[in-house]
Design a protein around this motif. Structure first.
Motif, PDB file in Angstrom:
ATOM      1  N   ALA A   1       0.841  -1.190   0.000  1.00  0.00           N
ATOM      2  CA  ALA A   1       0.000   0.000   0.000  1.00  0.00           C
ATOM      3  C   ALA A   1       0.879   1.244   0.000  1.00  0.00           C
ATOM      4  CB  ALA A   1      -0.915  -0.006   1.223  1.00  0.00           C
ATOM      5  N   LEU A   2       0.588   2.176  -0.893  1.00  0.00           N
ATOM      6  CA  LEU A   2       1.357   3.407  -1.014  1.00  0.00           C
ATOM      7  C   LEU A   2       0.503   4.620  -0.655  1.00  0.00           C
ATOM      8  CD1 LEU A   2       3.176   2.803  -4.434  1.00  0.00           C
ATOM      9  CD2 LEU A   2       4.064   2.364  -2.132  1.00  0.00           C
ATOM     10  N   ASP A   3       1.021   5.444   0.230  1.00  0.00           N
ATOM     11  CA  ASP A   3       0.427   6.759   0.486  1.00  0.00           C
ATOM     12  C   ASP A   3       0.987   7.690  -0.580  1.00  0.00           C
ATOM     13  OD1 ASP A   3      -0.419   9.221   1.385  1.00  0.00           O
ATOM     14  OD2 ASP A   3       0.953   9.277   3.105  1.00  0.00           O
ATOM     15  N   ALA A   4       0.248   7.865  -1.674  1.00  0.00           N
ATOM     16  CA  ALA A   4       0.763   8.614  -2.820  1.00  0.00           C
ATOM     17  C   ALA A   4       0.915  10.096  -2.542  1.00  0.00           C
ATOM     18  CB  ALA A   4      -0.153   8.414  -4.034  1.00  0.00           C
TER      19      ALA A   4
ATOM     20  N   ILE B   1      -2.822   2.071  -4.244  1.00  0.00           N
ATOM     21  CA  ILE B   1      -2.349   3.455  -4.204  1.00  0.00           C
ATOM     22  C   ILE B   1      -3.459   4.339  -3.665  1.00  0.00           C
ATOM     23  CG2 ILE B   1      -1.350   5.337  -5.536  1.00  0.00           C
ATOM     24  CD1 ILE B   1      -0.469   3.281  -7.602  1.00  0.00           C
ATOM     25  N   PHE B   2      -3.184   5.004  -2.548  1.00  0.00           N
ATOM     26  CA  PHE B   2      -4.192   5.821  -1.872  1.00  0.00           C
ATOM     27  C   PHE B   2      -3.893   7.303  -2.083  1.00  0.00           C
ATOM     28  CE2 PHE B   2      -4.141   1.748   0.188  1.00  0.00           C
ATOM     29  CZ  PHE B   2      -5.470   1.493   0.498  1.00  0.00           C
ATOM     30  N   GLY B   3      -4.942   8.061  -2.440  1.00  0.00           N
ATOM     31  CA  GLY B   3      -4.766   9.499  -2.618  1.00  0.00           C
ATOM     32  C   GLY B   3      -5.771  10.065  -3.600  1.00  0.00           C
TER      33      GLY B   3
ATOM     34  N   LEU C   1       3.137  -0.328 -14.583  1.00  0.00           N
ATOM     35  CA  LEU C   1       2.819  -0.052 -13.186  1.00  0.00           C
ATOM     36  C   LEU C   1       1.319   0.155 -13.021  1.00  0.00           C
ATOM     37  CD1 LEU C   1       3.630   0.650 -10.266  1.00  0.00           C
ATOM     38  CD2 LEU C   1       3.985   3.012 -11.021  1.00  0.00           C
ATOM     39  N   GLU C   2       0.713   0.849 -13.966  1.00  0.00           N
ATOM     40  CA  GLU C   2      -0.729   1.090 -13.917  1.00  0.00           C
ATOM     41  C   GLU C   2      -1.501  -0.214 -13.934  1.00  0.00           C
ATOM     42  OE1 GLU C   2      -3.930   4.142 -16.010  1.00  0.00           O
ATOM     43  OE2 GLU C   2      -2.177   3.461 -17.154  1.00  0.00           O
ATOM     44  N   ALA C   3      -1.030  -1.162 -14.742  1.00  0.00           N
ATOM     45  CA  ALA C   3      -1.708  -2.453 -14.834  1.00  0.00           C
ATOM     46  C   ALA C   3      -1.588  -3.269 -13.545  1.00  0.00           C
ATOM     47  CB  ALA C   3      -1.134  -3.253 -16.000  1.00  0.00           C
ATOM     48  N   ALA C   4      -0.550  -2.986 -12.749  1.00  0.00           N
ATOM     49  CA  ALA C   4      -0.314  -3.729 -11.512  1.00  0.00           C
ATOM     50  C   ALA C   4      -0.817  -2.975 -10.281  1.00  0.00           C
ATOM     51  CB  ALA C   4       1.179  -4.024 -11.355  1.00  0.00           C
ATOM     52  N   SER C   5      -1.626  -1.923 -10.498  1.00  0.00           N
ATOM     53  CA  SER C   5      -2.030  -1.058  -9.392  1.00  0.00           C
ATOM     54  C   SER C   5      -3.536  -0.864  -9.335  1.00  0.00           C
ATOM     55  CB  SER C   5      -1.361   0.315  -9.531  1.00  0.00           C
ATOM     56  OG  SER C   5       0.042   0.206  -9.579  1.00  0.00           O
ATOM     57  N   GLU C   6      -4.008  -0.619  -8.136  1.00  0.00           N
ATOM     58  CA  GLU C   6      -5.399  -0.243  -7.896  1.00  0.00           C
ATOM     59  C   GLU C   6      -5.401   1.070  -7.120  1.00  0.00           C
ATOM     60  OE1 GLU C   6      -9.385  -1.690  -5.413  1.00  0.00           O
ATOM     61  OE2 GLU C   6      -7.709  -3.086  -5.728  1.00  0.00           O
ATOM     62  N   ILE C   7      -6.184   2.030  -7.583  1.00  0.00           N
ATOM     63  CA  ILE C   7      -6.240   3.342  -6.944  1.00  0.00           C
ATOM     64  C   ILE C   7      -7.452   3.406  -6.036  1.00  0.00           C
ATOM     65  CG2 ILE C   7      -6.409   5.834  -7.314  1.00  0.00           C
ATOM     66  CD1 ILE C   7      -5.181   5.373 -10.095  1.00  0.00           C
ATOM     67  N   ILE C   8      -7.249   3.851  -4.813  1.00  0.00           N
ATOM     68  CA  ILE C   8      -8.347   4.083  -3.870  1.00  0.00           C
ATOM     69  C   ILE C   8      -8.365   5.583  -3.581  1.00  0.00           C
ATOM     70  CG2 ILE C   8      -9.258   3.659  -1.569  1.00  0.00           C
ATOM     71  CD1 ILE C   8      -6.950   1.145  -3.212  1.00  0.00           C
ATOM     72  N   HIS C   9      -9.423   6.235  -4.005  1.00  0.00           N
ATOM     73  CA  HIS C   9      -9.484   7.698  -3.950  1.00  0.00           C
ATOM     74  C   HIS C   9      -9.822   8.217  -2.551  1.00  0.00           C
ATOM     75  CE1 HIS C   9     -10.394  11.854  -4.923  1.00  0.00           C
ATOM     76  NE2 HIS C   9     -11.565  11.702  -4.318  1.00  0.00           N
ATOM     77  N   THR C  10      -9.146   9.282  -2.185  1.00  0.00           N
ATOM     78  CA  THR C  10      -9.503  10.084  -1.021  1.00  0.00           C
ATOM     79  C   THR C  10      -8.931  11.481  -1.201  1.00  0.00           C
ATOM     80  OG1 THR C  10      -9.352  10.363   1.383  1.00  0.00           O
ATOM     81  CG2 THR C  10      -7.482   9.316   0.292  1.00  0.00           C
ATOM     82  N   ASP C  11      -9.712  12.483  -0.806  1.00  0.00           N
ATOM     83  CA  ASP C  11      -9.239  13.871  -0.892  1.00  0.00           C
ATOM     84  C   ASP C  11      -8.456  14.274   0.348  1.00  0.00           C
ATOM     85  OD1 ASP C  11     -10.145  14.816  -3.408  1.00  0.00           O
ATOM     86  OD2 ASP C  11     -12.206  14.838  -2.646  1.00  0.00           O
ATOM     87  N   ASP C  12      -8.579  13.486   1.403  1.00  0.00           N
ATOM     88  CA  ASP C  12      -7.986  13.850   2.694  1.00  0.00           C
ATOM     89  C   ASP C  12      -6.497  13.490   2.710  1.00  0.00           C
ATOM     90  OD1 ASP C  12      -7.550  14.617   5.267  1.00  0.00           O
ATOM     91  OD2 ASP C  12      -8.950  13.194   6.179  1.00  0.00           O
ATOM     92  N   VAL C  13      -5.659  14.469   2.981  1.00  0.00           N
ATOM     93  CA  VAL C  13      -4.206  14.283   2.988  1.00  0.00           C
ATOM     94  C   VAL C  13      -3.639  14.801   4.301  1.00  0.00           C
ATOM     95  CG1 VAL C  13      -2.027  14.919   1.893  1.00  0.00           C
ATOM     96  CG2 VAL C  13      -4.043  14.466   0.484  1.00  0.00           C
ATOM     97  N   VAL C  14      -2.763  14.041   4.926  1.00  0.00           N
ATOM     98  CA  VAL C  14      -2.074  14.482   6.140  1.00  0.00           C
ATOM     99  C   VAL C  14      -0.918  15.399   5.730  1.00  0.00           C
ATOM    100  CG1 VAL C  14      -0.696  13.764   8.130  1.00  0.00           C
ATOM    101  CG2 VAL C  14      -2.681  12.405   7.416  1.00  0.00           C
ATOM    102  N   LEU C  15      -0.907  16.611   6.269  1.00  0.00           N
ATOM    103  CA  LEU C  15       0.122  17.580   5.943  1.00  0.00           C
ATOM    104  C   LEU C  15       1.306  17.448   6.903  1.00  0.00           C
ATOM    105  CD1 LEU C  15      -2.140  20.715   5.324  1.00  0.00           C
ATOM    106  CD2 LEU C  15      -1.286  19.064   3.634  1.00  0.00           C
ATOM    107  N   GLY C  16       2.440  17.954   6.470  1.00  0.00           N
ATOM    108  CA  GLY C  16       3.619  17.917   7.338  1.00  0.00           C
ATOM    109  C   GLY C  16       3.460  18.738   8.588  1.00  0.00           C
ATOM    110  N   SER C  17       2.573  19.723   8.552  1.00  0.00           N
ATOM    111  CA  SER C  17       2.350  20.601   9.702  1.00  0.00           C
ATOM    112  C   SER C  17       1.299  20.065  10.664  1.00  0.00           C
ATOM    113  CB  SER C  17       1.933  21.995   9.212  1.00  0.00           C
ATOM    114  OG  SER C  17       0.766  21.905   8.400  1.00  0.00           O
ATOM    115  N   ASP C  18       0.613  18.982  10.293  1.00  0.00           N
ATOM    116  CA  ASP C  18      -0.437  18.432  11.153  1.00  0.00           C
ATOM    117  C   ASP C  18       0.152  17.780  12.399  1.00  0.00           C
ATOM    118  OD1 ASP C  18      -2.384  19.223   9.403  1.00  0.00           O
ATOM    119  OD2 ASP C  18      -2.624  17.254   8.461  1.00  0.00           O
ATOM    120  N   LYS C  19      -0.483  18.018  13.534  1.00  0.00           N
ATOM    121  CA  LYS C  19      -0.078  17.350  14.762  1.00  0.00           C
ATOM    122  C   LYS C  19      -0.575  15.904  14.714  1.00  0.00           C
ATOM    123  CE  LYS C  19      -0.235  21.518  17.637  1.00  0.00           C
ATOM    124  NZ  LYS C  19      -0.860  22.168  18.822  1.00  0.00           N
ATOM    125  N   PRO C  20       0.175  14.979  15.357  1.00  0.00           N
ATOM    126  CA  PRO C  20      -0.261  13.575  15.354  1.00  0.00           C
ATOM    127  C   PRO C  20      -1.689  13.385  15.840  1.00  0.00           C
ATOM    128  CG  PRO C  20       1.982  13.736  16.161  1.00  0.00           C
ATOM    129  CD  PRO C  20       1.493  15.144  15.998  1.00  0.00           C
TER     130      PRO C  20
END
Length: 347
Positions: free
Chosen positions: A8-11, A39-41, A56-75
């Motif tokens: 699983a990749l956090d794209a 691939i999530f993102g 790579l596209e043929a070997a991948s499945e994309i799971i869509h989400t608009d929500d992204v964790v930013l570098g400035s976000d607190k845990p």
């Protein structure tokens, strides 16, 4: 072609998002063509990049989400969005058995919090540890903990040593890795009570590792020890100091070779050796820190990693999956606890 493990990749993680994450996945796929990807993102951004890599596209499945964790976000903020963010969904896919490992270049604190919350620790392990490979004079060494636990008991250090040795056998291919505890001196009388107790418990173990006692900070880069064990506070300081020292050396060498016409000529003559040195110290060639001790694999890529660095993190995930690192750790811990304690001097 036989279907291999699913990763699983956090794209959306890291400084460059899908551009570098997918370029790294393509490089890793060339080495391990049997890998499958979840691939999530944000799907539109992912597909735009993925068109460049048809296989790579043929070997991948994309799971869509608009929500992204930013570098400035607190845990704590990121943790509340573990079900909706690309990072959290990637980790959740490991728990659900859809993937065997998750890789992210995103916010380290958020990734650590989500991984611990979603996957929990393995039976018999109190705390997970962040482990990574560091370059040394001979090759590479394993070091943990690098920041997951600021305070550690003797039991925590013992568990880290067992996990680190299993990691070294898998990644470095060593039958009996040499293990040492990081201390302020090599003498047995130095260090905290927890360090002394951990050393006493590790000294007579029958596990496939060789405990060599204590080591100091200036020995980390020598390569005499394969696994260096410490608490996350000291480990993180040591890691950042090593990274800063590597940058210092690179900067001083660059300045020295640009000093005059003669030094520029010297650079031309020494260019081959300097390139080899730069390659050995390049963090992209050692990229990938692992949260050991969880019920699933989570690998942290450096946020500024390039495609080669991301490929290294994915390749590390593949090696740990195929060698079943979790089983190795569980087995070693069970064998360690089954070993009779050595009699004390008073006894």
């Amino acid at each position: 072609m036989a279907q291999g493990p699913t990763i699983a990749l956090d794209a959306m993680g890291g400084d460059h998002g899908p551009t570098v994450v997918l370029a790294g996945a393509e490089l890793a796929r060339v080495r391990f063509p049997e890998i499958r990807y979840l691939i999530f993102g944000r799907e539109d951004e992912i597909r735009k990049v993925l068109k460049q890599y048809p296989k790579l596209e043929a070997a991948s499945e994309i799971i869509h989400t608009d929500d992204v964790v930013l570098g400035s976000d607190k845990p704590s903020q990121a943790l509340r969005r573990s079900r909706t963010s690309s990072m959290g969904m990637a980790i959740q896919s490991v728990k659900d058995g859809q993937a065997q490992a998750a890789v992210s270049a995103g916010n380290t604190g958020a990734l650590m919090a989500m991984a611990k919350f979603i996957l929990r620790t393995n039976e018999g392990i109190d705390r997970p540890a962040l482990v990574a490979l560091l370059p040394n004079m001979r090759s590479e060494s394993v070091m943990l903990d690098l920041g997951a636990n600021t305070e550690c008991s003797a039991e925590n250090l013992v568990q880290f040593a067992v996990m680190g040795a299993a990691f070294a056998r898998t990644v470095l291919g060593l039958n009996r890795p040499k293990v040492a505890l990081l201390n302020i001196g090599e003498e047995e009388l130095k260090g905290t009570d927890d360090l002394k107790e951990a050393a006493a418990r590790l000294r007579d173990t029958d596990l496939p590792m060789e405990f060599v006692g204590f080591t100091e900070g200036d020995k980390i880069g020598v390569g005499d020890v394969d696994v260096i064990v410490t608490d996350g506070f000291s480990g993180n300081i040591a890691l950042k100091t090593a990274e800063g020292t590597a940058k210092l050396i690179s900067g001083l060498l660059r300045r020295a070779f640009l000093h005059s016409l003669w030094t520029k000529l010297g650079y031309v003559l020494a260019r081959g050796g300097l390139r080899a040195l730069r390659s050995h110290l390049d963090p992209n060639n050692h990229n990938g820190a692992v949260f050991l001790g969880l019920n699933g694999l989570v690998v942290k890529s450096h946020g500024s990693a390039n495609a080669a660095g991301m490929a290294a993190a994915i390749s590390l995930s593949y090696d740990l999956i195929t060698d079943d690192i979790s089983r190795r750790i569980a087995q070693d811990l069970e064998n360690f606890r089954a070993t009779p304690a050595a009699p004390t001097e008073d006894a």
